[in-house]
Each structure stands twice: as structure tokens, then as C-alpha cells.
Scaffold this active site. Structure first.
Site, PDB file in Angstrom:
ATOM      1  CG  ASP A   1      -1.855  -1.115   1.327  1.00  0.00           C
ATOM      2  OD1 ASP A   1      -1.787  -2.006   0.471  1.00  0.00           O
ATOM      3  OD2 ASP A   1      -2.666  -1.148   2.266  1.00  0.00           O
TER       4      ASP A   1
ATOM      5  CD  GLU B   1     -10.762  -6.478   4.096  1.00  0.00           C
ATOM      6  OE1 GLU B   1     -10.681  -7.070   5.198  1.00  0.00           O
ATOM      7  OE2 GLU B   1     -10.055  -6.781   3.113  1.00  0.00           O
TER       8      GLU B   1
ATOM      9  CD  GLU C   1      -8.416  -3.858   2.485  1.00  0.00           C
ATOM     10  OE1 GLU C   1      -7.812  -3.935   3.568  1.00  0.00           O
ATOM     11  OE2 GLU C   1      -8.057  -4.449   1.454  1.00  0.00           O
TER      12      GLU C   1
END
Length: 448
Positions: A77, A313, A315
Site C-alpha cells: 500500500d 471490506e 479498503e
């Protein structure tokens, strides 16, 4: 081969909507009834419209041939340093990129257990030099540092991150809190460094009402838990400042009530009954308002968007404002869809004329870009920059018919050979109203 054959299905066969409704009737309290006017639902009906095509499917990338971002570390990330308005920052001509990292001898499945934020600097946005760790060793509040964002203002950096676990813990825990620290930015002809960090602070924790706590998530089997990925955002229309983040709808699974708006139209559910297992999916996109210009002082607000009975989820949520519209983006995995639904590892997006309320899925389903079916895990964690360039990280490539869960059972050598741990080609995104298209590819990690 169709996407249905390419994408791993989650859960068991569909049961009936009547069963889900029976479970709902026994629930103790409804979730977020009071915020229905502003919190938008991403529905099962919308997700059912997902279809891969030339406009949303990334070109194949041979992950094994990508140059490592740095020889000594896996990176995943990533996010650039921005100014207070959200533009890519320039410090004496230098751009700065942050990324989660772990030593390159750590198995890919273990990198999140020891993740540390490192930073890189570059004059041209293409050739990056490793600067080191963002924070001094032992300074951050978690046992590891997960993704966030960074904003500069008046010679200082405000660094936001996810404090996961607790320092000194004997066993790994997964409690997540939004944290920040402020330091000085020093730049010269040799590069960029950060000094004189102040105290690290926890700036936001889940409240259990709008956002599920770890304790609530542990009540009942299935489902996920998330309270992470703080992303700075300044609304250009109002000059108000916010932090976006990933969360889950508040309450324990046994307290969750099914609502028709989670699924879509009655016509859709009459043909596509909602399985009982879908109750475990409760991902949402949270937002908090910055009070009096102090980034450490936040007022928690109801979620911008929820995916109850849809996805567990959502994100790295972030917003790009273009043509007077708000484009809300998020990432999710193949295996995070609720029972009875399926979608690719991809970047998803929504558009609204206002920051709060009104969000509709881009391209009808929400899908903006996805990995090609022949390489379904080649990239992930995409971030749309203000100029609509999209950066991500190279994940796993050329693993055949394996699911992501199968990789950890393979020999170490296999895992290292098929893991990217670096940045993939940057791609250009074009947006027109509520539709998007993938454009040209650029050099890996190119911050234009």
C-alpha cells in the site's frame, strides 16, 4: 472463460430470503435507522451488474518481471505526500511517496504482521530513492503500522496511519485505531527527511454505534473487522476538512436487521433471494470532520456508504472532486463479497453531487478497474490521484486456478517467486459523469 468461473465463489448455496427475514425479526436492534437519509447503500442488485469489459479490465502484467521498488524490502500500500488541499506536494522539487514495507526475506503472508511505513523521494516522480522509515523505531503506537495518508502544511508533516495491535504485546492482536503524529520536513539538494516528531496520538476509535468495535466483531461467527486507512480530504466547495476511513457497520451480527434497501428492488430479490449467511457482511466507509483546523481533533460522523449484506471490506476509501462532483473510491477483494455475490479483485467507485448522500455506483455496478481474469490477483490497493492517475501494488501473479488462500500452503520458494511486493504500472483513468475507462499505462510507481 466467464467471470463466474474465474472468480472464487464465497459461501454455500443460496438459501431463501424468508430465512434471512426470520433471522432479522429476532434481531434486538436495527442498525443505523437514524442515518438512512445520509448514508448510502451499495446494494446486492448493483453488484449483480458487475461485468468485466475492455473499459474496466487491466492489461495482463507479468509480476515476475517488474523491477523491485527497493532491493531490501517488499512494499505494498502506497500514498503520496499532499498539501492541505489534497494536491501532490512538492518540497524544493521533491515528491514523496510512502508505502507499507517489510524485509524481503519475510514470507508474503506474514508482511502485515510486521508492517512499517517507509518513504521514498523523487524529482521526476519515476525514479525513487529510499529515505528510510517514516517514524523513529518504537515511536508509533501499534505493534505494526498499517496504511494511512500524509499532509504537509507550513513546513510540517501530519502523518496519519493505522495503529494495529499494541507495542510490547506477547501475542499478535488486531485492534485497529486511527493515529497521527506531526513532524518537521527537511529538504535539500540531497533529498528529504523528517525530524522533531511530536507525540503520537490516537485520533479516532470505533464507537460501536456507527462503527463496529473489535469486541462486537468477535460476537458470532464470520464477518470481518476493520477500523483503518485514514485518508485526508479537504472539500473544495466548503473548505471543511475530513478524515475518511474504512470501517464496519456497528453492532454484533446477532443485532443486525435485514432491510430491503441493502438488496435493491423487490423485483430483484424475488428472483435472487438473500441468503442468511449474507448477514456477516457489513463493510462501510466512514468519515470524521476536523474540528477547528486541528487534524488531531475529530468529530465522528455517520458513514458515507455501507455495504451491509453485500461486502465486508471496503479498503482505503478516498475522494477525488472533478467537474463539481464527488468521486468516492474504494478497494475490495474477491473473497470479501457476501454469500451469493461475486466480484473481482478491484477498484470500485461512486459519484455524487454532494459530499454527504446521493452516491450512485460508477458504471452501474461500482466496478472501475479489475485484474484480468487470467491473472486475478496481479495487483491491489489502488489509489486514484487528483490527476486521475492510479497507483497500486503488484500482488500475486500467474498462480493458475489457486485462490489467494491457497498460496500460503505452497512452498516458500513458490510464494516468493509469484509475489510482486513492488509497484505495478501506473494507469490513467478517464471519467465522464458516471462512467469510467482505463486509459494508458505508465511506468510502475509513476506519480505524475
Amino acid at each position: 472463460m466467464s467471470i463466474q468461473k474465474r472468480i472464487q465463489k464465497k459461501g454455500k448455496a443460496l438459501t431463501t430470503l424468508a430465512l434471512a427475514t426470520t433471522l432479522a425479526v429476532s434481531a434486538l436492534i436495527p442498525v443505523h435507522a437514524e442515518v438512512a437519509d445520509t448514508t448510502v447503500n451499495w446494494t446486492r442488485e448493483q453488484v449483480s451488474k458487475i461485468e468485466l469489459n475492455k473499459d474496466n479490465t487491466l492489461p495482463y502484467t507479468d509480476v515476475s518481471k517488474l523491477e523491485k521498488f527497493t532491493e531490501d524490502y517488499h512494499v505494498w500500500d502506497s500514498w503520496p505526500l499532499t498539501d492541505r488541499d489534497g494536491n501532490i506536494a512538492s518540497i524544493k522539487g521533491w515528491k514523496v511517496l510512502f508505502a507499507l514495507s517489510a524485509p524481503n526475506n519475510v514470507l508474503p503472508g506474514k508482511v502485515h504482521d510486521i508492517a512499517t511505513i517507509r518513504y521514498f523521494y523523487s524529482k521526476n516522480g519515476k525514479d525513487w530513492t529510499l529515505g528510510g522509515t517514516l517514524f523513529p523505531e518504537g515511536a508509533s503506537l501499534g505493534s505494526r503500522e498499517w496504511a494511512g495518508s500524509a499532509m504537509m502544511d507550513d513546513g510540517k508533516i501530519h502523518a496519519f496511519y493505522t495503529a494495529t495491535g499494541h507495542r510490547g504485546q506477547e501475542h499478535l492482536t488486531f485492534e485497529q485505531r486511527l493515529a497521527m503524529a506531526t513532524g518537521d520536513i527537511v529538504a535539500d539538494s540531497k533529498g528529504v527527511r523528517f525530524e522533531n516528531w511530536g507525540d503520537h496520538k490516537i485520533i479516532l476509535e470505533p464507537d460501536g454505534k456507527y462503527y463496529q468495535t473489535r469486541e462486537q466483531a468477535q460476537q458470532g461467527e464470520g464477518g470481518g473487522y476493520a477500523f483503518r486507512d485514514p485518508m485526508w480530504f479537504k472539500d473544495p466547495k466548503t473548505d471543511k476538512e475530513y478524515i475518511l476511513f474504512e470501517g464496519n457497520s456497528g453492532g454484533a451480527v446477532g443485532d443486525r436487521t435485514f432491510k430491503q434497501e441493502y438488496a435493491g428492488s423487490i423485483e430483484y430479490t424475488s428472483k435472487n433471494p438473500v441468503p442468511a449467511g449474507a448477514v456477516h457482511a457489513n463493510g462501510n466507509i466512514g468519515i470524521a470532520e476536523v474540528v477547528d483546523g486541528d487534524p488531531s481533533n475529530l468529530k465522528m460522523l455517520p458513514p458515507l456508504l455501507e455495504a451491509n449484506y453485500v461486502n465486508e471490506e471496503l479498503e482505503r476509501p478516498h475522494i477525488v472532486v472533478k467537474d463539481n462532483k464527488y468521486y468516492l473510491f474504494t478497494d475490495t477483494h474477491i473473497n470479501k463479497y457476501a454469500e451469493g455475490l461475486q466480484g473481482p479483485e478491484g477498484l470500485y467507485g461512486f459519484v455524487s453531487d454532494t459530499l454527504f448522500g446521493g452516491y450512485e455506483p460508477l458504471n452501474e455496478s461500482g466496478l472501475v478497474l479489475a485484474n484480468p481474469p487470467e491473472n486475478p490477483y496481479q495487483a491491489y490497493s489502488w489509489l486514484v490521484l487528483p490527476n486521475l492517475s492510479v497507483v497500486g501494488f503488484a500482488h500475486f501473479g500467474d498462480i493458475g486456478d489457486m485462490s489467494i488462500g491457497d498460496i500460503g500452503h505452497q512452498p516458500d520458494e513458490f510464494q516468493f517467486e509469484h509475489f510482486g511486493g513492488t509497484l505495478p504500472p501506473t494507469v490513467k483513468l478517464s471519467i465522464k459523469g458516471d462512467t469510467t475507462k482505463i486509459g494508458k499505462e505508465y511506468s510502475p510507481g509513476w506519480i505524475k
